[in-house]
Design a protein around this motif. Structure first.
Motif, short mmCIF file in Angstrom:
data_model
loop_
_atom_site.label_atom_id
_atom_site.label_comp_id
_atom_site.label_asym_id
_atom_site.label_seq_id
_atom_site.Cartn_x
_atom_site.Cartn_y
_atom_site.Cartn_z
N THR A 228 0.83 -1.20 0.00
CA THR A 228 0.00 0.00 0.00
C THR A 228 0.86 1.26 0.00
N THR B 144 0.47 5.51 0.52
CA THR B 144 -0.45 6.52 1.05
C THR B 144 0.16 7.90 0.88
N GLN B 145 -0.63 8.86 0.40
CA GLN B 145 -0.18 10.23 0.23
C GLN B 145 -1.19 11.18 0.87
N GLU C 250 -6.49 11.47 2.56
CA GLU C 250 -5.33 10.75 2.04
C GLU C 250 -5.73 9.95 0.81
N ILE D 242 -4.92 6.63 -1.29
CA ILE D 242 -4.30 5.33 -1.07
C ILE D 242 -4.33 4.53 -2.36
N GLN E 97 -9.26 8.05 1.68
CA GLN E 97 -9.70 7.84 3.04
C GLN E 97 -9.55 9.14 3.82
#
Length: 443
Positions: free
Chosen positions: A106, A108-109, A290, A292, A317
């Motif tokens: 995964t 995430t940013q 975020e 994802i 999310q």
């Protein structure tokens, strides 16, 4: 009797380890120089003074903080895996299986965090700049201590010479009086008084030698010379206490202090960092968002990888603490209070800097006057000794006149040394109060 091989090998290993430890210690410990001038002392302190080294480590620590808080600005990648073994009666798969596993990758940013990420990075950057300014302030303080300790060594070494000259003069006077006593031209009282003068002169000489030894140790501590080799080999400290007049202006000194002092600039940076901390504390009032994305592989109908389904996932999310019991409000109050404390500390430091500059300037004025006056007194005292000795030989002066003139000469020489020492320290202190770096440090 034969020595067992294991015992012999053990002693060899112990000897080898001791040799390696000794070699490592010799590499780690700086070599004691044969001579030590002021420039060399300043350069050595820059690398070995413990306060300076600790300040450098604090910069490294703050650089780690910057890296840590900057991590949320770039995508974070994580891998997770799971495996479980269970009873087939609770399996929802068809056909039933007693095993399950999955692998997930995964990324995430953070897209939005109420401005908390950016403000935290700015605050960390400003705090790092404050640490750099703290290092400069520590360097200025440490090098002032080195200069003071160095001048203290020169002062006490020259005091030894003055006292030795005094003992020599009094010894010559004792010999002269002894010859006259044996010739019957003076009384035993004059001979006894000359002997007492020589004995009394030994006391300040002994004290001066002890002060010199203590000054050497103070210089060693200021330099950061931790090796015991310094005790067995004291370097020859070069240089003399000279009086080189310098000009300073009080108004210019105030302006220089306000513009150049790193301790004031450090507090200014911390004030700016505190303002960013308020934004960071307030960021949790807002929702964060975020992006994802990832890849998932999980067990299929069989245990073979070929039957395992896999694919990518992407989505958004968000999390929003609608009510957190006023925890965010508490953090904002703390951040604002810390900012106000930093502002008050800056104002207090500015006042302290002005007082320090004024005191240093006053000390420099006094030292300048004392140094200039001492030059004339020594010349006059030397002439007084010459005249008193000549008059005593001619029978027109008493022995007390000669002894008093010699005491006055010793006092004048000691006062001159002390005045030169005070002047050099006063100049260095004023430069430090103005925020100027040591003259041997390249900016």
């Amino acid at each position: 009797m034969k020595t067992p091989v294991s015992s012999f090998s053990g002693r060899c290993l112990t000897l080898l380890l001791a040799m390696l430890a000794s070699a490592a210690a010799s590499l780690a410990a700086p070599a004691v120089p044969d001579t030590l001038d002021l420039k060399t002392a300043i350069g050595f302190a820059l690398e070995n003074n413990f306060a300076i080294r600790q300040a450098r480590e604090r910069i490294r620590q703050q650089e780690g903080v910057v890296i840590e808080v900057s991590a949320r600005e770039i995508p974070n990648v994580a891998a997770t895996g799971a495996y479980q073994h269970n009873d087939t009666s609770i399996t929802v798969q068809n056909p039933p299986s007693d095993r399950y596993w999955s692998i997930t990758l995964t990324a995430t940013q953070v897209l939005f965090a109420g401005g908390g990420v950016r403000s935290a990075v700015k605050s960390a950057d400003l705090t790092r700049e404050a640490a750099l300014l703290e290092l400069q302030s520590v360097i200025n303080d440490a090098l002032l201590a080195v200069r003071t300790a160095y001048f203290d060594v020169l002062l006490n070494r020259e005091k030894i010479k003055v006292q030795e000259q005094n003992v020599t003069l009094l010894g010559q006077q004792l010999k002269n009086v002894t010859d006259r006593f044996e010739a019957g031209t003076v009384s035993s009282f004059e001979k006894l008084r000359a002997e007492v003068a020589v004995a009394n002169a030994q006391v300040p000489l002994i004290t001066a030698r002890n002060d010199y030894r203590l000054a050497i140790e103070s210089l060693r501590q200021a330099l950061g010379f931790a090796t015991n080799k310094y005790l067995a080999k004291i370097p020859d400290v070069l240089g003399t206490l000279d009086y080189t007049p310098q000009q300073f202006d009080l108004a210019t000194a105030f302006d220089a202090a306000r513009a150049n002092r790193p301790d004031l600039q450090r507090l200014d940076k911390l004030t700016a960092a505190g303002e960013q901390s308020i934004t960071t504390a307030r960021s949790t009032y807002y929702p964060n968002l975020e992006l994802i994305g990832g890849w998932l592989l999980r067990k299929g109908p069989t245990d073979r990888f070929g039957d395992s389904p896999d694919g990518w996932v992407v989505g958004l999310q968000s999390q929003w603490a609608i009510f957190d019991g006023r925890a965010t409000h508490g953090r904002v109050v703390q951040a604002r209070s810390l900012l106000e404390q930093t502002k008050l500390a800056l104002t207090e430091a500015q006042l302290a800097a002005e007082v320090e500059v004024r005191r240093a300037f006053s000390g420099w004025q006094e030292a300048t006057e004392l140094a200039a006056a001492s030059q004339k007194v020594v010349a006059q005292a030397e002439e007084a000794v010459r005249l008193a000795t000549a008059r005593y030989d001619a029978g027109t002066a008493t022995q007390l006149d000669v002894l008093q003139s010699q005491v006055d000469l010793t006092t004048a020489r000691t006062n001159q040394l002390q005045a030169y020492y005070t002047y050099n320290v006063a100049v260095a202190t004023l430069r430090r109060a103005m925020g100027q770096s040591d003259e041997f440090v390249k900016n």
